[in-house]
Design an enzyme around this catalytic site. Structure first.
Site, PDB file in Angstrom:
ATOM      1  N   TRP A 158     -60.173 -34.714  59.339  1.00  0.00           N
ATOM      2  CA  TRP A 158     -59.031 -34.082  60.026  1.00  0.00           C
ATOM      3  C   TRP A 158     -57.894 -35.066  60.217  1.00  0.00           C
ATOM      4  O   TRP A 158     -56.724 -34.698  60.124  1.00  0.00           O
ATOM      5  CB  TRP A 158     -59.475 -33.425  61.327  1.00  0.00           C
ATOM      6  CG  TRP A 158     -60.313 -32.207  61.055  1.00  0.00           C
ATOM      7  CD1 TRP A 158     -61.631 -32.043  61.362  1.00  0.00           C
ATOM      8  CD2 TRP A 158     -59.904 -31.002  60.377  1.00  0.00           C
ATOM      9  NE1 TRP A 158     -62.058 -30.807  60.921  1.00  0.00           N
ATOM     10  CE2 TRP A 158     -61.032 -30.154  60.319  1.00  0.00           C
ATOM     11  CE3 TRP A 158     -58.707 -30.567  59.813  1.00  0.00           C
ATOM     12  CZ2 TRP A 158     -60.995 -28.889  59.719  1.00  0.00           C
ATOM     13  CZ3 TRP A 158     -58.661 -29.310  59.215  1.00  0.00           C
ATOM     14  CH2 TRP A 158     -59.792 -28.496  59.170  1.00  0.00           C
ATOM     15  N   ASP A 202     -55.393 -34.682  68.515  1.00  0.00           N
ATOM     16  CA  ASP A 202     -55.932 -33.422  67.993  1.00  0.00           C
ATOM     17  C   ASP A 202     -57.312 -33.219  68.625  1.00  0.00           C
ATOM     18  O   ASP A 202     -58.302 -33.766  68.146  1.00  0.00           O
ATOM     19  CB  ASP A 202     -56.029 -33.487  66.467  1.00  0.00           C
ATOM     20  CG  ASP A 202     -56.727 -32.265  65.876  1.00  0.00           C
ATOM     21  OD1 ASP A 202     -57.096 -31.340  66.643  1.00  0.00           O
ATOM     22  OD2 ASP A 202     -56.910 -32.231  64.642  1.00  0.00           O
ATOM     23  N   LYS A 211     -62.909 -23.424  68.406  1.00  0.00           N
ATOM     24  CA  LYS A 211     -64.068 -24.299  68.556  1.00  0.00           C
ATOM     25  C   LYS A 211     -64.624 -24.171  69.974  1.00  0.00           C
ATOM     26  O   LYS A 211     -65.700 -23.641  70.163  1.00  0.00           O
ATOM     27  CB  LYS A 211     -63.698 -25.754  68.272  1.00  0.00           C
ATOM     28  CG  LYS A 211     -63.668 -26.217  66.816  1.00  0.00           C
ATOM     29  CD  LYS A 211     -62.807 -25.449  65.884  1.00  0.00           C
ATOM     30  CE  LYS A 211     -62.852 -25.879  64.440  1.00  0.00           C
ATOM     31  NZ  LYS A 211     -61.852 -26.848  64.024  1.00  0.00           N
TER      32      LYS A 211
HETATM   33  C1  LIG Z   1     -60.892 -27.092  62.967  1.00  0.00           C
HETATM   34  C2  LIG Z   1     -60.032 -28.287  63.119  1.00  0.00           C
HETATM   35  C3  LIG Z   1     -58.716 -28.315  62.632  1.00  0.00           C
HETATM   36  C4  LIG Z   1     -58.101 -27.152  61.898  1.00  0.00           C
HETATM   37  O1  LIG Z   1     -57.890 -26.127  62.782  1.00  0.00           O
HETATM   38  P1  LIG Z   1     -57.173 -24.753  62.353  1.00  0.00           P
HETATM   39  O2  LIG Z   1     -57.117 -24.060  63.670  1.00  0.00           O
HETATM   40  O3  LIG Z   1     -58.048 -24.095  61.346  1.00  0.00           O
HETATM   41  O4  LIG Z   1     -55.837 -25.092  61.817  1.00  0.00           O
HETATM   42  C5  LIG Z   1     -57.966 -29.460  62.844  1.00  0.00           C
HETATM   43  N1  LIG Z   1     -58.464 -30.511  63.495  1.00  0.00           N
HETATM   44  C6  LIG Z   1     -59.729 -30.532  63.974  1.00  0.00           C
HETATM   45  C7  LIG Z   1     -60.227 -31.745  64.693  1.00  0.00           C
HETATM   46  C8  LIG Z   1     -60.542 -29.411  63.794  1.00  0.00           C
HETATM   47  O5  LIG Z   1     -61.792 -29.419  64.286  1.00  0.00           O
END
Ligand SMILES: *Cc1c(COP(=O)(O)O)cnc(C)c1O
Length: 361
Positions: A102, A172, A196
């Site tokens: 990511w 993030d 998540k």
């Molecule tokens: C799942 C995830 C993403 C992508 O998320 P989307 O909502 O599909 O854009 C980005 N960063 C992390 C750490 C993730 O777990």
């Protein structure tokens, strides 16, 4: 009704109490005669739902008054672009820490908007740990410092919050927000896709300090400008109303459970039990991550003999344990064990793992 234990990385399991409440309120939200799905986002019913959700998440995370909470769309992936578009402000570079899949995506997207300084990378150790801060080569003139506190695919989590001095720290937190208490004041901006650990897909939470709002680059589309969303209470256009409502139910559930300190205790225990099962298997199961940096939320593991993977997954499914197949980029298994995964789910997974090893070890 039969519920499985769902170990999906996202969209992921939601608390059963939340689903039951959403079901009870589905056709008629609290005597309004309407489903939340059918409500105007500007009507008094939905405005109350939205305000309550924001107040609850502010209380859970103890978010200071000088931060806005935005309920947006586009996922964490849209934030990969929105962060540089709003926070660069003419600065030559932005610092990024590379700890896995990511991080790499965030770095690649940021590179479209100007130079990126990868101030530290865990590539040399194949992304099984986090680079200690004393090795970071931060650019004193960088617009901000971006990192990924929990790498959802690699299962690597920072056990500490970086200290970036005057430079704004951007995180993030898609797969870790709300898993434990957090000192929001340490951050300039936090973002997380909801699917998540927060609620249904379609909603993205952004927590941003006031002084970082209002500096979008010329030509930034309105939907990518934090100021437009902040000035309009996240209702510049139609927000993802139903996802916002369900996230609000999750926030209420978390408060009833005792808040984030209580969740942290449970999450730590769940993770410890699962890693202990892996580590005590004599190499039959293996997790490659530095024990200091093992994620509480995403636990990847491999079988000594990958030829047994399919049989392991089949047996798991028969035992009501689903979505354990690892990410396509790494193979093996991954158990995502967010807040809503009950401790019984961990116990059932461990039971399956031990039983499978007895049969095939
Ligand atoms: C799942 C995830 C993403 C992508 O998320 P989307 O909502 O599909 O854009 C980005 N960063 C992390 C750490 C993730 O777990």
């Amino acid at each position: 009704m039969t519920r499985v234990f769902n170990f999906s990385a996202g969209p992921a399991v939601l608390p059963e109490e939340v689903l039951q409440q959403a079901r009870a309120e589905l056709p008629d939200w609290r005597g309004s005669g309407m489903s939340v799905m059918e409500m105007s986002h500007r009507g008094k019913e939905f405005m109350a739902i939205a305000a309550k959700a924001e107040a609850d998440v502010r209380a859970l995370l103890d978010i200071p008054a000088n931060y806005k909470v935005l309920f947006l769309q586009g996922g964490a992936t849209a934030q990969f672009a929105m962060v540089p578009l709003n926070l660069r402000r003419g600065k030559k570079s932005a610092d990024y820490i590379n700890t896995g899949e990511w991080s790499k995506k965030a770095i690649a997207e940021a590179g479209k908007f100007g130079a990126v300084n990868v101030a530290a990378s865990a590539a040399a150790g194949n992304f099984t740990t986090v680079p200690p801060q004393k090795e970071w080569r931060l650019d004193p003139d960088a617009a901000y410092v971006h990192y990924t506190p929990n790498e959802t695919i690699g299962g690597v989590e920072f056990p500490w919050v970086p200290d970036t001095g005057a430079a704004s720290l951007v995180a993030d937190m898609s797969s870790t927000l709300l898993s434990r208490p957090l000192d929001v004041a340490r951050f300039g901006l936090i973002y997380a896709g909801a699917q998540k650990n927060i609620g249904p897909a379609g909603l993205t939470l952004v927590i941003v300090r006031d002084d970082l709002i209002g500096g979008a680059a010329a030509g930034t589309p309105s939907m990518f400008d934090y100021k437009i969303h902040a000035d309009n209470g996240s209702m510049y256009n139609t927000p993802p109303t139903y996802a916002w409502y369900v996230a609000g139910l999750v926030f209420e559930w978390l408060k009833q459970k005792g808040g984030l300190a209580a969740m942290a205790e449970i999450n730590e225990r769940k993770a410890r039990r699962l890693y202990a099962c892996i580590d005590s298997s004599g190499g039959f199961y293996r997790n490659p991550v530095d024990p200091e940096c093992r994620s509480w939320m995403n636990v990847p593991f491999t079988l000594r003999d990958p030829a047994l993977d399919d049989e392991f997954l089949k047996g798991a499914k028969a035992a009501g344990l689903v979505q354990l197949k690892g990410h396509r980029s790494v193979g093996g298994m991954r158990a995502s064990i967010y807040n809503a995964m009950p401790e019984e789910g961990i116990a059932a997974l461990i039971e399956h793992m031990r039983e499978f090893q007895r049969k095939r070890g």
